[in-house]
Design a protein around this motif. Structure first.
Motif, PDB file in Angstrom:
ATOM      1  N   ASP A  77       1.015  -1.358  -0.040  1.00 46.44           N
ATOM      2  CA  ASP A  77      -0.083   0.050   0.133  1.00 46.44           C
ATOM      3  C   ASP A  77       0.882   1.339  -0.155  1.00 46.44           C
ATOM      4  OD1 ASP A  77       0.951  -1.033   2.637  1.00 46.44           O
ATOM      5  OD2 ASP A  77      -0.919   0.052   3.492  1.00 46.44           O
ATOM      6  N   ILE A  78       2.029   1.260   0.689  1.00 47.03           N
ATOM      7  CA  ILE A  78       2.704   2.374   0.736  1.00 47.03           C
ATOM      8  C   ILE A  78       4.167   1.914   1.181  1.00 47.03           C
ATOM      9  CG2 ILE A  78       2.225   2.801   3.288  1.00 47.03           C
ATOM     10  CD1 ILE A  78       2.455   5.977   2.525  1.00 47.03           C
ATOM     11  N   VAL A  79       5.184   2.902   0.311  1.00 46.90           N
ATOM     12  CA  VAL A  79       6.593   2.789   1.043  1.00 46.90           C
ATOM     13  C   VAL A  79       6.778   4.002   1.686  1.00 46.90           C
ATOM     14  CG1 VAL A  79       8.917   2.399   0.034  1.00 46.90           C
ATOM     15  CG2 VAL A  79       7.119   1.188  -1.271  1.00 46.90           C
ATOM     16  N   ASP A  80       7.359   3.738   2.848  1.00 50.08           N
ATOM     17  CA  ASP A  80       7.597   4.847   3.539  1.00 50.08           C
ATOM     18  C   ASP A  80       9.126   5.045   3.849  1.00 50.08           C
ATOM     19  OD1 ASP A  80       7.567   6.733   5.735  1.00 50.08           O
ATOM     20  OD2 ASP A  80       5.983   5.753   6.757  1.00 50.08           O
ATOM     21  N   THR A  81       9.525   4.573   5.085  1.00 45.44           N
ATOM     22  CA  THR A  81      11.040   4.367   5.132  1.00 45.44           C
ATOM     23  C   THR A  81      12.009   3.414   3.918  1.00 45.44           C
ATOM     24  OG1 THR A  81      11.166   2.486   6.709  1.00 45.44           O
ATOM     25  CG2 THR A  81      10.905   4.834   7.660  1.00 45.44           C
ATOM     26  N   GLY A  82      10.897   2.336   3.670  1.00 50.07           N
ATOM     27  CA  GLY A  82      11.548   1.386   2.653  1.00 50.07           C
ATOM     28  C   GLY A  82      12.137   0.187   3.351  1.00 50.07           C
ATOM     29  N   ARG A  83      12.007   0.125   4.759  1.00 49.10           N
ATOM     30  CA  ARG A  83      12.439  -1.061   5.442  1.00 49.10           C
ATOM     31  C   ARG A  83      11.754  -2.189   5.300  1.00 49.10           C
ATOM     32  NH1 ARG A  83      13.474   2.856  10.233  1.00 49.10           N
ATOM     33  NH2 ARG A  83      15.821   3.131  10.295  1.00 49.10           N
ATOM     34  N   LEU A 105       1.257   3.905  -3.052  1.00 52.40           N
ATOM     35  CA  LEU A 105       2.017   5.084  -2.485  1.00 52.40           C
ATOM     36  C   LEU A 105       3.151   5.138  -2.222  1.00 52.40           C
ATOM     37  CD1 LEU A 105      -1.218   5.564   0.002  1.00 52.40           C
ATOM     38  CD2 LEU A 105      -1.156   6.602  -2.339  1.00 52.40           C
ATOM     39  N   SER A 106       3.885   6.092  -2.368  1.00 54.65           N
ATOM     40  CA  SER A 106       5.331   6.323  -1.815  1.00 54.65           C
ATOM     41  C   SER A 106       5.508   7.704  -1.463  1.00 54.65           C
ATOM     42  CB  SER A 106       6.354   6.246  -3.055  1.00 54.65           C
ATOM     43  OG  SER A 106       7.590   6.331  -2.850  1.00 54.65           O
ATOM     44  N   LYS A 107       6.123   7.788  -0.284  1.00 54.78           N
ATOM     45  CA  LYS A 107       6.668   8.747   0.614  1.00 54.78           C
ATOM     46  C   LYS A 107       7.850   9.068   0.507  1.00 54.78           C
ATOM     47  CE  LYS A 107       3.330   9.319   4.397  1.00 54.78           C
ATOM     48  NZ  LYS A 107       3.428   9.024   5.778  1.00 54.78           N
ATOM     49  N   PRO A 108       8.646   9.519  -0.528  1.00 56.82           N
ATOM     50  CA  PRO A 108      10.076   9.662  -0.741  1.00 56.82           C
ATOM     51  C   PRO A 108      10.538  10.507   0.325  1.00 56.82           C
ATOM     52  CG  PRO A 108       8.972  10.813  -2.602  1.00 56.82           C
ATOM     53  CD  PRO A 108       7.641  10.231  -1.891  1.00 56.82           C
ATOM     54  N   ALA A 109      10.070  11.468   1.003  1.00 58.16           N
ATOM     55  CA  ALA A 109      10.640  12.298   2.090  1.00 58.16           C
ATOM     56  C   ALA A 109      11.021  11.649   3.280  1.00 58.16           C
ATOM     57  CB  ALA A 109       9.788  13.399   2.328  1.00 58.16           C
ATOM     58  N   VAL A 116      16.012   3.612   3.624  1.00 58.57           N
ATOM     59  CA  VAL A 116      16.553   2.645   2.709  1.00 58.57           C
ATOM     60  C   VAL A 116      15.858   2.694   1.227  1.00 58.57           C
ATOM     61  CG1 VAL A 116      16.899  -0.002   2.266  1.00 58.57           C
ATOM     62  CG2 VAL A 116      16.421   1.109   4.541  1.00 58.57           C
ATOM     63  N   PRO A 117      17.118   2.779   0.445  1.00 56.81           N
ATOM     64  CA  PRO A 117      16.559   3.104  -1.124  1.00 56.81           C
ATOM     65  C   PRO A 117      16.001   2.096  -1.669  1.00 56.81           C
ATOM     66  CG  PRO A 117      19.003   2.994  -0.706  1.00 56.81           C
ATOM     67  CD  PRO A 117      18.292   2.866   0.447  1.00 56.81           C
ATOM     68  N   VAL A 118      14.901   2.433  -2.344  1.00 54.33           N
ATOM     69  CA  VAL A 118      13.948   1.055  -2.913  1.00 54.33           C
ATOM     70  C   VAL A 118      13.564   1.567  -4.292  1.00 54.33           C
ATOM     71  CG1 VAL A 118      11.458   0.437  -2.773  1.00 54.33           C
ATOM     72  CG2 VAL A 118      12.813   0.593  -0.872  1.00 54.33           C
ATOM     73  N   GLU A 171       2.973   9.220  -5.678  1.00 54.97           N
ATOM     74  CA  GLU A 171       4.069   9.776  -4.692  1.00 54.97           C
ATOM     75  C   GLU A 171       3.314  10.849  -4.050  1.00 54.97           C
ATOM     76  OE1 GLU A 171       8.129  10.134  -6.616  1.00 54.97           O
ATOM     77  OE2 GLU A 171       7.864  12.224  -5.967  1.00 54.97           O
ATOM     78  N   ILE A 172       3.395  10.682  -2.823  1.00 47.09           N
ATOM     79  CA  ILE A 172       2.671  11.644  -1.777  1.00 47.09           C
ATOM     80  C   ILE A 172       3.530  12.445  -0.817  1.00 47.09           C
ATOM     81  CG2 ILE A 172       0.472  10.387  -2.106  1.00 47.09           C
ATOM     82  CD1 ILE A 172       1.273   9.236   0.707  1.00 47.09           C
ATOM     83  N   PRO A 173       3.198  13.593  -0.210  1.00 49.16           N
ATOM     84  CA  PRO A 173       3.887  14.389   0.723  1.00 49.16           C
ATOM     85  C   PRO A 173       3.928  13.519   2.064  1.00 49.16           C
ATOM     86  CG  PRO A 173       1.588  15.330   0.266  1.00 49.16           C
ATOM     87  CD  PRO A 173       2.021  14.271  -0.847  1.00 49.16           C
ATOM     88  N   ASP A 174       4.989  14.068   2.638  1.00 49.70           N
ATOM     89  CA  ASP A 174       5.019  13.453   4.109  1.00 49.70           C
ATOM     90  C   ASP A 174       3.641  13.782   5.201  1.00 49.70           C
ATOM     91  OD1 ASP A 174       5.755  12.070   6.514  1.00 49.70           O
ATOM     92  OD2 ASP A 174       7.409  13.429   6.657  1.00 49.70           O
ATOM     93  N   GLU A 175       2.694  13.150   4.882  1.00 45.26           N
ATOM     94  CA  GLU A 175       1.463  13.379   5.733  1.00 45.26           C
ATOM     95  C   GLU A 175       0.919  11.895   6.361  1.00 45.26           C
ATOM     96  OE1 GLU A 175      -0.893  16.946   4.868  1.00 45.26           O
ATOM     97  OE2 GLU A 175      -0.649  16.224   2.961  1.00 45.26           O
ATOM     98  N   PHE A 176       0.293  11.790   7.364  1.00 40.97           N
ATOM     99  CA  PHE A 176      -0.270  10.537   7.866  1.00 40.97           C
ATOM    100  C   PHE A 176      -1.350  10.462   7.280  1.00 40.97           C
ATOM    101  CE2 PHE A 176       0.702   7.484  11.054  1.00 40.97           C
ATOM    102  CZ  PHE A 176      -0.552   6.845  10.990  1.00 40.97           C
ATOM    103  N   ILE A 177      -1.442   9.484   6.200  1.00 45.61           N
ATOM    104  CA  ILE A 177      -2.700   9.159   5.740  1.00 45.61           C
ATOM    105  C   ILE A 177      -3.222   7.862   6.058  1.00 45.61           C
ATOM    106  CG2 ILE A 177      -2.334  10.397   3.708  1.00 45.61           C
ATOM    107  CD1 ILE A 177      -1.307   7.434   2.943  1.00 45.61           C
TER     108      ILE A 177
END
Ligand code: PRP
Length: 188
Positions: free
Chosen positions: A100-106, A129-133, A137-139, A147-153
């Motif tokens: 659903d979402i890649v956040d830190t990438g861990r 969804l992806s939050k690149p900010a 870990v690179p993914v 791609e979405i901003p750093d908001e808690f969704i």
């Protein structure tokens, strides 16, 4: 019916469904030679994977895998453990992890390693969804919805402490909006 606080809509359902169909079409084109082994990361990716699978022509089931990282909090603990999915037939296959979402990438990094260790020939990533900010870990994301901003969704499968997964849209969680809508005490 439970009251839903008026959270701000970031991605409306029709846009989510339209983009999911486009992503599915691209996956089909790229895997014309052989169906990939699809692995959805529970619990959050259940909704996205269900909609995605409706557009895929293959009979293979979407496998489920579970990893622990966040618990019930909102901040990643940094440690990811693969909890279930040890029986996925990844050996010699092209595997696509559905997130659903890649956040830190861990989570993706840990699952990729796990699936490669299980014999997968290649492990790709499909993420709604992806939050690149937030990346630590690179993914490489092979198929991305938004791609979405750093908001808690939350919503469309995403939760806060188990709540709001069933919301039709992706919305921005705001505890104040929730408190005033539901009449919760600010001391609670
Ligand atoms: C969320 C999400 C991803 C992961 C992404 O899952 O569904 O699997 O976090 O974060 P990362 O890129 O920082 O690793 P969560 O652990 O909240 O569980 P859930 O899917 O059951 O809600």
């Amino acid at each position: 019916m439970t009251k839903v606080p008026p959270f701000r809509v970031l991605l409306p359902r029709d846009a989510l469904l339209r983009r999911t169909a486009e992503v599915a079409r691209q996956i089909v084109v790229d895997h014309a030679a052989e169906p990939p082994c699809l692995v959805a990361v529970m619990e959050g990716a259940r909704t996205f994977a269900t909609h995605l699978a409706r557009h895929l022509p293959w009979r293979d089931p979407v496998h489920e895998i579970r990893a622990s990282s966040y618990g019930s909090g909102t901040v990643s603990s940094g440690t990811v453990k693969v909890l279930t999915g040890h029986d996925i037939p990844a050996d010699g296959r092209d595997v696509l992890i559905v997130e659903d979402i890649v956040d830190t990438g861990r989570t993706i990094a840990a699952l990729r390693e796990h699936l490669l260790a299980s014999g997968a020939r290649r492990v790709g990533v499909v993420a709604l969804l992806s939050k690149p900010a937030r990346r630590v870990v690179p993914v490489d994301i092979d198929y991305l919805g938004f791609e979405i901003p750093d908001e808690f969704i939350i919503g469309f499968g995403l939760d806060v402490a188990g709540r709001y997964r069933e919301l039709p849209d992706v919305v921005v969680y705001d505890s104040e909006v929730e408190r005033s809508a539901l009449g919760w005490s600010t001391l609670g």
